[in-house]
Design a protein around this motif. Sequence first.
Motif, short mmCIF file in Angstrom:
data_model
loop_
_atom_site.label_atom_id
_atom_site.label_comp_id
_atom_site.label_asym_id
_atom_site.label_seq_id
_atom_site.Cartn_x
_atom_site.Cartn_y
_atom_site.Cartn_z
N TYR A 61 0.87 -1.19 0.00
CA TYR A 61 0.00 0.00 0.00
C TYR A 61 0.90 1.22 0.00
CZ TYR A 61 -4.11 2.80 1.21
OH TYR A 61 -5.14 3.71 1.20
N GLY A 84 1.15 4.14 2.50
CA GLY A 84 1.44 3.89 3.91
C GLY A 84 2.71 4.55 4.41
N PHE A 85 2.88 4.59 5.74
CA PHE A 85 4.14 5.08 6.30
C PHE A 85 4.89 3.94 6.97
CE2 PHE A 85 1.06 7.04 9.59
CZ PHE A 85 1.10 5.93 10.41
N PRO A 92 -7.17 7.73 12.61
CA PRO A 92 -8.43 7.93 11.91
C PRO A 92 -8.35 7.70 10.40
CG PRO A 92 -7.44 10.05 12.51
CD PRO A 92 -6.55 8.98 13.07
N PHE A 93 -7.14 7.51 9.86
CA PHE A 93 -6.95 7.19 8.43
C PHE A 93 -6.04 5.98 8.35
CE2 PHE A 93 -7.53 11.85 8.74
CZ PHE A 93 -8.65 12.01 7.94
N SER A 104 -3.87 0.65 5.29
CA SER A 104 -3.63 -0.79 5.30
C SER A 104 -3.35 -1.32 6.71
CB SER A 104 -2.46 -1.11 4.38
OG SER A 104 -1.30 -0.44 4.85
N THR A 145 -1.19 -0.09 9.20
CA THR A 145 0.18 -0.01 9.74
C THR A 145 0.19 0.33 11.23
OG1 THR A 145 0.89 0.79 7.57
CG2 THR A 145 2.46 1.05 9.39
N GLU A 147 -11.17 3.53 8.87
CA GLU A 147 -10.88 3.60 7.44
C GLU A 147 -12.22 3.63 6.72
OE1 GLU A 147 -8.08 3.97 5.32
OE2 GLU A 147 -9.70 3.98 3.85
N ALA A 148 -12.36 4.59 5.77
CA ALA A 148 -13.65 4.76 5.10
C ALA A 148 -13.70 4.10 3.72
CB ALA A 148 -13.95 6.26 4.96
N ASP A 175 -16.06 6.93 8.70
CA ASP A 175 -15.62 8.19 8.11
C ASP A 175 -15.11 9.10 9.24
OD1 ASP A 175 -15.47 10.74 7.01
OD2 ASP A 175 -17.30 10.51 5.83
N ALA A 176 -13.83 9.47 9.15
CA ALA A 176 -13.22 10.26 10.22
C ALA A 176 -13.83 11.65 10.37
CB ALA A 176 -11.72 10.38 9.97
N SER A 189 -1.77 9.44 8.98
CA SER A 189 -1.39 10.16 7.77
C SER A 189 -2.67 10.37 6.96
CB SER A 189 -0.37 9.35 6.97
OG SER A 189 -0.07 10.02 5.78
N TYR A 231 -7.69 7.71 -4.42
CA TYR A 231 -7.68 6.42 -3.72
C TYR A 231 -8.69 5.44 -4.30
CZ TYR A 231 -4.67 8.29 -0.08
OH TYR A 231 -3.60 8.82 0.58
N ILE A 266 -12.26 11.74 2.18
CA ILE A 266 -11.81 13.14 2.19
C ILE A 266 -11.69 13.58 0.73
CG2 ILE A 266 -9.82 14.63 2.72
CD1 ILE A 266 -11.26 13.71 5.25
C1 LIG Z 1 -2.24 8.29 3.49
S1 LIG Z 1 -3.38 6.96 3.59
C2 LIG Z 1 -2.99 6.24 5.17
C3 LIG Z 1 -2.06 5.08 5.05
C4 LIG Z 1 -1.71 4.40 6.35
N1 LIG Z 1 -0.91 5.25 7.21
C5 LIG Z 1 -0.96 3.11 6.10
O1 LIG Z 1 0.19 2.98 6.55
O2 LIG Z 1 -1.47 2.24 5.38
C6 LIG Z 1 -4.90 7.78 3.91
C7 LIG Z 1 -6.08 6.85 4.07
O3 LIG Z 1 -7.22 7.61 4.48
C8 LIG Z 1 -8.37 6.97 3.96
N2 LIG Z 1 -9.50 7.92 4.04
C9 LIG Z 1 -9.82 8.91 3.17
N3 LIG Z 1 -10.89 9.58 3.60
C10 LIG Z 1 -11.25 9.04 4.79
C11 LIG Z 1 -12.27 9.34 5.74
N4 LIG Z 1 -13.14 10.32 5.53
N5 LIG Z 1 -12.32 8.60 6.88
C12 LIG Z 1 -11.45 7.59 7.09
N6 LIG Z 1 -10.49 7.24 6.22
C13 LIG Z 1 -10.37 7.96 5.08
C14 LIG Z 1 -7.95 6.58 2.57
O4 LIG Z 1 -8.77 5.56 2.04
C15 LIG Z 1 -6.51 6.12 2.81
O5 LIG Z 1 -6.45 4.73 3.03
#
Ligand SMILES: C[S@@+](CC[C@H](N)C(=O)[O-])C[C@H]1O[C@@H](n2cnc3c(N)ncnc32)[C@H](O)[C@@H]1O
Length: 415
Positions: A26, A29-30, A53-54, A57, A59, A75-76, A217-218, A237, A246, A275
Amino acid sequence: MVAAKRAREGSFVDNMSLPMHRWFRYSAGFSASWAEALLRERAGRGPVRVLDPFVGSGTTLLAADAAGVESVGLEAHPFVHRVAAAKLARGVDPDALRETAEALIDRARRSRARADEPPALIAKCFAPPTLAALERLRRAYLAARDDGPEGALIWLAITSILRPCANVGTAQWQYVLPNRAKARALEPYDALRDRVAMFADDLGAAPPRRSRLELADAREPGLHAGSLGRFDLVLTSPPYPNNYDYADATRLEMTFWREVERWADLHGAVRRHLIRSCSQHSAADKLGLEELLDAAPIAPIRDELARVTRELEALRVERDGRKTYHTMVAAYFVDLARVLATLRALTREDAELCLVIGDSAPYGVHVPVEAWLARLATSVGFGAHRFEKLRDRNTRWKNRKHRVPLHEGRLWIAG
Ligand SMILES: C[S@@+](CC[C@H](N)C(=O)[O-])C[C@H]1O[C@@H](n2cnc3c(N)ncnc32)[C@H](O)[C@@H]1O
């Protein structure tokens, strides 16, 4: 050396050699090692509950389990949520998993059922014998109707071999390039056997689960401490406002599983839950700039946001008239302001937030993401903040080059 290590902390690359994390690539991810080290260090100071809140995958949740820290992830994106859920599935016997996979491969090999017409994208991505094998695996998996943890792992194993088995360009988590041939594609049955063997090996060393994962949904103000509890640390992140879609990034997999039929289905199935961080999103929602700029939560950055987004609106007309970056950027900050308000309600007074985030420059217009997020955080009651740069970054805006220097780093915000 030190700079290179720091640069990788914001990226997923090292995760591909770590148990469980390596099950699905993914690229959003970080670094799991960095997250785990941070969580261990915080846990050493006293009890800590962490929220992501996001969670993408998963992590943070896997790192929290490894560090023995209690965690919740939201995760939404329904498909990404399913990936994380599979990585967190526990209670599966590794030998039984191998046997289930062998039985599935055997049933698929022996299947004589007539294949239905595959969706056009899927037909373009695989050579005919590969496609036939993948379709047999798909049908055998669906026929088994296993909704438990073992079924989740088999689903992830099949999902994770799709791109390596494709004979066209399907760079992981980028857009599919059906017209670009690839030198080497894996054979599905062997690939699945190898994947499941890797899962089984890793499961043997999986830490006990203390994490909770929600499809949520965050931005939702209904997420409150009553159901999730309060948190000491938010480690996350969020999407960046850099036009990464996405929904499109998972089109191959979702089409294979028949969760979407065509590109246009992605909006209703995925994007509308997320988002608003890509122009496909703000265009489909037909957003109006003035209405977004009137939204109460962005009041602390309204003047600057208005200046940047009006410039983007003018450039849109001047350049190509297509990309709705102006409404994307405005909607992004409306959404993140809502998330920050929700996070304030979910965190303790002395909590700490760590947001891995990058800035962006659509049409070459700089969007100072971390500065604006910090201001929005202050306005909902968070305290001091600092930005720790991890690396310089040049986003690849498809249609236009710009020379604005970009970066990625950690925005630390005190409770
Ligand atoms: C930068 S990625 C995060 C990756 C994570 N740190 C990892 O290591 O896998 C941002 C994530 O936020 C999710 N996302 C987007 N809008 C969202 C929402 N409103 N609520 C929750 N998750 C959301 C996306 O589907 C995506 O998987």
